[in-house]
Write an enzyme that holds these catalytic residues in place. Structure first.
Site, short mmCIF file in Angstrom:
data_model
loop_
_atom_site.label_atom_id
_atom_site.label_comp_id
_atom_site.label_asym_id
_atom_site.label_seq_id
_atom_site.Cartn_x
_atom_site.Cartn_y
_atom_site.Cartn_z
N ASP A 121 0.80 5.04 1.76
CA ASP A 121 0.14 5.71 2.89
C ASP A 121 -0.68 6.92 2.46
O ASP A 121 -1.79 7.12 2.96
CB ASP A 121 1.18 6.13 3.93
CG ASP A 121 1.72 4.93 4.70
OD1 ASP A 121 1.12 3.84 4.60
OD2 ASP A 121 2.75 5.08 5.38
N ARG B 6 5.85 -9.18 17.09
CA ARG B 6 6.46 -7.93 16.62
C ARG B 6 5.67 -6.74 17.17
O ARG B 6 4.46 -6.64 16.97
CB ARG B 6 6.44 -7.90 15.09
CG ARG B 6 6.96 -6.63 14.42
CD ARG B 6 6.61 -6.74 12.93
NE ARG B 6 7.23 -5.76 12.07
CZ ARG B 6 6.70 -4.57 11.76
NH1 ARG B 6 5.54 -4.20 12.31
NH2 ARG B 6 7.32 -3.76 10.92
N HIS C 277 5.01 0.13 -0.10
CA HIS C 277 5.63 -0.76 0.89
C HIS C 277 4.64 -1.78 1.43
O HIS C 277 3.44 -1.69 1.19
CB HIS C 277 6.23 0.05 2.04
CG HIS C 277 5.19 0.82 2.80
ND1 HIS C 277 4.75 2.08 2.42
CD2 HIS C 277 4.48 0.53 3.93
CE1 HIS C 277 3.85 2.53 3.26
NE2 HIS C 277 3.67 1.60 4.19
N HIS D 242 0.83 -1.20 0.00
CA HIS D 242 0.00 0.00 0.00
C HIS D 242 0.87 1.25 0.00
O HIS D 242 2.08 1.20 0.21
CB HIS D 242 -0.95 0.00 1.21
CG HIS D 242 -0.25 0.06 2.53
ND1 HIS D 242 0.32 -1.05 3.13
CD2 HIS D 242 -0.01 1.10 3.37
CE1 HIS D 242 0.86 -0.70 4.28
NE2 HIS D 242 0.69 0.60 4.45
#
Length: 315
Positions: free
Chosen positions: A228, A294, A284, A226
Site C-alpha cells: 500500500d 464480497r 498482500h 502489492h
C-alpha cells in the site's frame, strides 16, 4: 495488546519478498502482452514463459500456509501479529507520534457489530445500484463520489440529482460511516501505540464489491500482490472492514499476507476489522472470488496532514 518494537524472522526475508513482488509484477505485465513475430527460439521461449506464469497463477490461489483468523472464530480480544518494520518509512518524512515505530497486523471482531456492518453493506448496495463495473470489481467512494460505471468511473454526486442521492443515502448512513471510521482509527492507534489525533483519513477510502465476473479492465484485476505505501505513497496504516462472510456469502476472496516463510490469510466475517502497517512488511493480495459477492470497506490513514481528507457529507 500494543505491538512492541521487535523483529519477527518467521514472517520476514527481503529476498523472498522481492521475489514475490517480482512475481506480482510479472503477472501484471503478462496481462498486457501482445503476440510478437520472431524466431522459433523466441516463440518457444514465450511459450515457456506463459506456461510458467500459468503455474504461478495456479499456485497463488493454492499456497495459503496458515490461517491467522478463520471466519468461524469470533474474537473476544484482538489478535495481534508483530512484524519487523521495513525501510519504507525511512524514505518518507517522519511524523512524531504517528509514523510507525513498530509494525504488524491485527484482527478484531469487537470494534464494529455485525448489525452495523450489514447496515453499511446496504448503503453500499444502494449506491452501487446506480452503476457498477462490467468486470468483477466495483467501487464506491463516498468522499470523492467515485463510482464504477461500466469500464470507467463517474462522480455519483454529479451523475445523480441531489434529490435522488437523498433517496439513496441518509444522514444516519453518513453518521454511522463517520462513527465507524473513528472507532477503527482509535483501535489502530491503541494497537500501534500512536496518537490517534495525529492520524488522518486519506484517499482512497472506499467500498468494494467483488464477484467472479471476468475482468474487463485493469481496474477489475484486484488480485495482484502489492504494497500500500508503494502503491499510494501517503498510506501509513490500512484497515479493512468486512461486510460479508467468507464461505457463506462468497467463496475465495480471502485476504492474504505474502511473507517470506509462507502465506497467511484472514478470512472475512461481517463486522471484522483487519488492519496493518502499510509498508513492505505487509505485502498482500486478495484471493480471486470464485462465487457469490464480497463486500468490504478499505479505510486508510496517513500521518501527513497534507494528504488528509474529510469525512463525507450528504450533499
Amino acid at each position: 495488546m500494543v505491538i512492541q518494537r521487535r523483529g519477527n524472522p518467521k514472517v520476514n526475508g527481503a529476498s523472498a519478498i522481492e521475489k514475490k513482488i517480482k512475481r506480482g509484477n510479472a503477472q501484471r505485465q503478462a496481462s498486457g502482452w501482445k503476440r510478437t513475430a520472431g524466431s522459433l527460439l523466441w516463440c518457444a521461449a514465450l511459450v515457456c514463459v506463459l506456461l510458467t506464469l500459468g503455474w504461478w497463477y495456479f499456485t497463488l490461489d493454492n499456497d495459503v500456509t496458515e490461517t491467522l483468523v478463520s471466519r468461524r472464530e469470533v474474537l473476544q480480544q484482538p489478535k495481534v501479529f508483530p512484524v519487523q518494520c521495513s525501510e519504507d518509512y525511512e524514505n518518507h518524512k517522519r511524523f512524531p507520534g504517528c509514523t510507525p515505530q513498530s509494525c504488524g497486523r491485527a484482527v478484531t471482531d469487537t470494534v464494529v457489530t455485525k448489525e452495523e456492518a450489514l447496515t453499511l453493506r446496504q448503503l453500499a448496495e444502494r449506491g452501487l445500484s446506480l452503476g457498477g463495473s462490467e468486470g468483477g470489481a466495483s467501487i464506491l467512494d463516498l468522499h470523492s463520489g467515485a463510482l464504477s460505471m461500466g469500464k470507467q468511473f463517474v462522480n455519483i454526486y454529479k451523475y445523480s440529482s441531489g434529490d435522488k442521492i437523498k433517496d439513496i443515502f441518509s444522514k444516519e448512513d453518513f453518521d454511522l460511516y463517520r462513527d465507524v471510521r473513528s472507532r477503527i482509527q482509535r483501535r489502530i492507534a491503541e494497537t500501534f501505540g500512536v496518537d490517534s489525533s495525529h492520524m488522518y483519513l486519506t484517499k482512497p477510502t472506499f467500498f468494494s464489491r467483488i464477484n467472479s465476473t471476468e475482468a474487463k479492465t485493469a481496474h477489475d484485476e484486484y488480485w495482484h500482490p502489492h504494497i500500500d505505501k508503494v502503491t499510494y505513497g501517503s498510506f501509513d496504516y490500512t484497515s479493512l472492514l468486512y461486510l460479508s462472510d467468507y464461505g457463506s456469502d462468497f467463496g475465495g476472496g480471502r485476504f492474504i499476507f505474502m511473507d517470506a516463510s509462507g502465506n497467511r490469510t484472514v478470512e472475512p466475517r461481517a463486522g471484522r476489522v483487519s488492519f496493518f502497517s502499510s509498508g513492505s512488511e505487509n505485502l498482500h493480495r486478495v484471493e480471486k472470488v470464485t462465487w457469490g459477492t464480497r463486500y468490504a470497506i478499505t479505510v486508510s490513514f496517513t500521518c501527513d496532514p497534507d494528504h488528509a481528507i474529510d469525512d463525507p457529507t450528504l450533499p
